[in-house]
Structures are given as structure tokens and as C-alpha cells.
Design an enzyme around this catalytic site. Structure first.
Site, PDB file in Angstrom:
ATOM      1  CB  CYS B 104     -64.542   7.745  14.705  1.00 20.92           C
ATOM      2  SG  CYS B 104     -64.398   9.002  15.984  1.00 20.92           S
ATOM      3  CB  CYS B 107     -69.489   6.960   9.975  1.00 22.95           C
ATOM      4  SG  CYS B 107     -71.121   7.189  10.726  1.00 22.95           S
ATOM      5  CG  HIS B 108     -65.125   8.308   9.451  1.00 21.89           C
ATOM      6  ND1 HIS B 108     -65.246   9.139   8.365  1.00 21.89           N
ATOM      7  CD2 HIS B 108     -65.639   9.011  10.514  1.00 21.89           C
ATOM      8  CE1 HIS B 108     -65.787  10.306   8.744  1.00 21.89           C
ATOM      9  NE2 HIS B 108     -66.039  10.242  10.048  1.00 21.89           N
ATOM     10  CB  CYS B 205     -44.889  34.636  13.370  1.00 23.47           C
ATOM     11  SG  CYS B 205     -46.545  34.577  14.060  1.00 23.47           S
ATOM     12  CB  CYS B 250     -45.823  31.780  20.206  1.00 23.00           C
ATOM     13  SG  CYS B 250     -44.188  31.261  19.701  1.00 23.00           S
TER      14      CYS B 250
END
Lengths: 160, 289
Positions: B104, B107-108, B205, B250
Site C-alpha cells: 500500500c 503507491c500511497h 434497528c 444484530c
């Protein structure tokens, strides 16, 4: 002549008893709610047992009623919730028919109630096989049997 | 009309109104999460976003609804059990993987600079604007198209460590997701799911997290279900839990067949639930029970 009729009588008694129970029990789909959400007749055809009702209410795999309701009369029960109203005095506020309707399917009495419907077998959104996350096919076994509903009702009636 | 009938009528009337009869309970205090003796302070309360149309009076971090012991674990980075997983994520950031032999970082560059604000804006529309992507989708897109590496499982250990490390780069930044334009239809779908009563227990929810936050189900203290702290370290399973893993658990507990982790339904729900927390800070490595 001395014929022993006891075995024959036992079979007859069992048949009669079995037939009577089958005829008297009302399955969830056939349950009739009155205008106010109450249910007039015993769902099992038999009276409820209040002590069995208290156990059904406490068992987490059955009613688990104390998850949401407080009963001050039974301080020995740990971790009672406060989602729904306290149940003390329920037997003075409601009739047996009204309590039966609320325990079986409270949405007939309070249309937007959060309370699960304990005697209902179909009409669910994405029903699952218990807590396995697997899909289930309706009709589902209701959360409580007809007799367990009657037992809970009889315990609630004793909370004066 | 006898007394019981009268009460039933009153209760029925009350349930017909917008205000719930058994109201939610507000937190007793709204102290910020003070981390490392005040080095970092994360607000636990924010104004409810306008798009909630008054559904909540204020918005509160789930941290406020936990017990003091659990809260204190998030108040010191050395004691925070999530930090081990953050470190694993940082190691993965620097580690080359896949056919291209790239990490990663290749590039970053620095995760703190390049990933700043990324978590706060998730989920968001994909680069080509045709799909709503969670952080996990962006990570896997990078892995499969740029690194030539295998996609990670949605709630696999490396994915959870990576999303946790990326979330730390947004620690303290307010949740700020786009819900208009191409995201609007996803938000609408997420809202529909939020208010749908699933499973044999017929619970949405909203039943718990809008109508009853602050109340108790057995020994569980209900929160507003904010996801600004995710991914979280849960003491309950002694591990990191992703947003979709929590959604799955949940919905399963309503005796329902949940949607799959990573499904369009859960990504839509993630956008909607994120939008309910707009203004609360991203907590980075949070601890819940």
C-alpha cells in the site's frame, strides 16, 4: 366371569383425552382476536398454571419477559429490563382475555408495539431458523405453545 | 368502559402518536473521551443532522452507554486492546503482496497523510460512480486491480486490521458521508431497511436504537447504534468487529436470516446509519463490550 377391563379403560381414557386436547387447542393461524385485541377463550382449552407461567417468563429460550419488563414482586430475578411497562398489578389492570391477547400478539392491542408476537407462526420478514442466521420456512413453531401462553396469563393474573 | 379498557384506549392513542410512550433515556453525562491524559479528546455528543427530521434530539457515541471499565480501556492507547490490531494493519500497509510485488505504502506513502479523512466519508460511490462502496471494497479493489493480490474476506483478520489502521488516520474527524446525488437511492434503501421489522421477533434497528437507547434489555444498555467507532474491539468476543459483522449479528438475533456481509443491502444500511452519526468524530480504535 372375571375380565380385567383396566387396559381397555386406559386406552379409552387416553383416546378421549387426546381427542379433547386436539379439538380444544387453537393453532396460531386460527386464533381470533376481538376488536380490542383480546382473546376470549383459552388457547389450549385448559387452565393455566401460574408457577409454570413464571418459569416460562423467566426462561431466556422461552418468554424471556424480564429482558424488557420489571416485576418488583420478584426481586430475585436478575437484570430485569425497562423497555416495556412494569408488570406489577397487571392482574388488576387487565382481564384474562386481554392478557391472553397481549401475550399471544400484542400488536392487536397496541399496533406499534415493539413486543414480539409469542403465538404467531407466519407473516414475518426474512424469518430465520432460531438464532442460526439460516432461512426458515413458514409456518414457524410459535415462540410459546398454547399452554405456555395460558400459563403466563395465569401468572400475570396473580400479579394484583 | 372499565379501567383496563380505558387504559388500553389511552395506550393505543399514545402509540398512534409520533412520540413513543416508553421514551428513550438520554445519557447522564456527555463528557468527551479523553485519551492519553487529555492528549486527544473525542466529542461524544453532536447536533442531530437535519436529514433525521427530529428522529433523535442529539446524537451520542456508543462509548457513553458502556460501563466505566470498558470506557477507560479506550482512554489510554497503551491499554486499548484494539491497538495490537492497529499495529498489525500498519505492518500490512508496508508489506508487499500480490503479483506486482507492491505494498500500500508504495503507491500511497504515509497512511496518516494519504488516508486522512477516508474513513470519515465511508461508504461512498465507487470511482466509476455505479456502485456504493464500503472501505472494504476500496481495499479489495486496490488489492485485485493494482497489486495483483487476492481479495480479503469482508471480516477477515487482515481486512479488519487494515480498516482499523485506516480509521485511525481519521481519528477525531467528523463523520461526513455524501447522501445526495447518486448516493441518494442507496440512502433511501438503507433507511427502508433501518425501519423494517425483521425476523420472528419482528424488530427493526429503530425499535432498539431510536426508540429505546439508554434503556436496558436484560444487562444490555442500548445505544443509538452509531457506527462512528467502527471497526471496534469487542470484549464480548475478544476481537475486532466490522460494521457488517455487527449488522449481521444484530439481525440474526431477531431470529431472522440476515443479509450477507458486503451485500448491497448492508452497504446501503451502512450509508444510512453513518449518516445518522454525521458530526460525531471517527473514534479510530474504539472499545465496546
Amino acid at each position: 366371569m372375571n375380565i380385567n377391563l383396566a387396559p381397555v379403560l386406559a386406552v379409552l381414557t387416553a383416546l378421549a383425552g387426546g381427542t379433547a386436547a386436539a379439538a380444544a387447542e387453537t393453532p396460531p393461524a386460527a386464533t381470533v382476536f376481538e376488536e380490542d385485541g383480546s382473546i376470549a377463550q383459552s388457547l389450549s382449552g385448559a387452565p393455566g398454571d401460574p408457577q409454570a407461567g413464571r418459569q416460562t417468563m423467566e426462561a431466556r429460550g422461552l418468554g424471556n419477559c424480564y429482558a424488557c419488563h420489571l416485576v418488583e414482586a420478584t426481586p430475585d430475578i436478575q437484570f430485569m429490563g425497562d423497555i416495556g411497562p412494569a408488570l406489577d398489578g397487571a392482574g388488576s389492570r387487565w382481564s384474562a382475555a386481554q392478557l391472553r391477547g397481549i401475550v399471544a400478539d400484542a400488536k392487536h392491542t397496541f399496533p406499534d408495539s415493539m413486543m414480539p408476537s409469542f403465538y404467531k407462526s407466519a407473516g414475518f420478514l426474512r424469518p430465520g431458523e432460531g438464532y442460526t442466521a439460516k432461512p426458515a420456512t413458514e409456518p414457524l413453531p410459535p415462540l410459546l405453545t398454547a399452554q405456555q401462553v395460558e400459563d403466563v396469563v395465569s401468572y400475570l393474573l396473580s400479579l394484583k | 368502559m372499565n379501567y383496563a379498557m380505558g387504559l388500553a384506549a389511552v395506550l393505543s392513542a399514545a402509540f398512534g402518536l409520533a412520540a413513543p410512550l416508553y421514551a428513550a433515556s438520554e445519557p447522564e453525562t456527555v463528557a468527551p473521551i479523553s485519551i492519553n491524559e487529555g492528549e486527544i479528546e473525542l466529542a461524544t455528543e453532536a447536533e442531530a443532522p437535519a436529514h433525521l427530521n427530529g428522529a433523535l434530539p442529539k446524537i451520542w457515541s456508543g462509548w457513553l452507554f458502556r460501563d466505566a471499565t470498558t470506557q477507560s480501556m479506550q482512554m489510554d492507547d497503551f491499554e486499548n486492546p484494539a491497538m495490537v490490531f492497529v499495529d498489525q494493519g500498519l505492518d500490512l500497509w508496508d508489506q508487499p503482496d500480490g503479483a506486482e510485488g507492491k505494498s500500500c505504502a508504495d503507491c500511497h506513502g504515509s497512511i496518516d497523510d494519504s488516508m486522512k479523512g477516508v474513513r470519515a466519508a465511508m461508504p461512498k460511490m465507487s470511482e466509476d460512480g455505479t456502485d456504493l462502496w464500503s472501505l472494504e471494497n476500496f481495499v479489495n479493489n486496490c488489492r485485485t486491480t493494482r497489486m495483483g493480490a487476492e481479495a480479503w474476506g469482508w471480516s477477515s483478520a487482515p481486512m479488519e486490521s487494515m480498516t482499523l489502521a485506516i480509521s485511525m488516520a481519521s481519528r477525531g474527524m467528523p463523520v461526513d458521508v455524501a447522501i445526495d446525488g447518486p448516493a441518494q437511492s442507496w440512502w433511501d434503501k438503507g433507511k427502508e431497511i433501518y425501519y423494517s421489522r425483521y425476523g420472528q421477533l419482528q424488530l427493526s434497528c429503530a425499535n432498539c436504537h431510536e426508540d429505546h437507547y439508554g434503556d436496558w434489555i436484560r444487562a444490555d444498555h442500548l445505544s443509538q447504534g452509531q457506527i462512528s467507532g467502527f471497526p471496534v474491539y469487542r470484549l464480548n468476543g475478544a476481537g475486532v468487529v466490522s460494521i457488517h459483522e455487527r449488522f449481521f449479528g444484530c439481525v440474526r438475533d431477531t431470529r431472522a436470516e440476515p443479509f450477507a456481509q458486503g451485500s448491497p443491502e448492508f452497504r446501503a444500511l451502512e450509508l444510512y446509519v453513518s449518516s445518522r452519526g454525521m458530526g460525531l468524530p471517527v473514534e479510530g480504535a474504539s472499545v465496546r463490550h
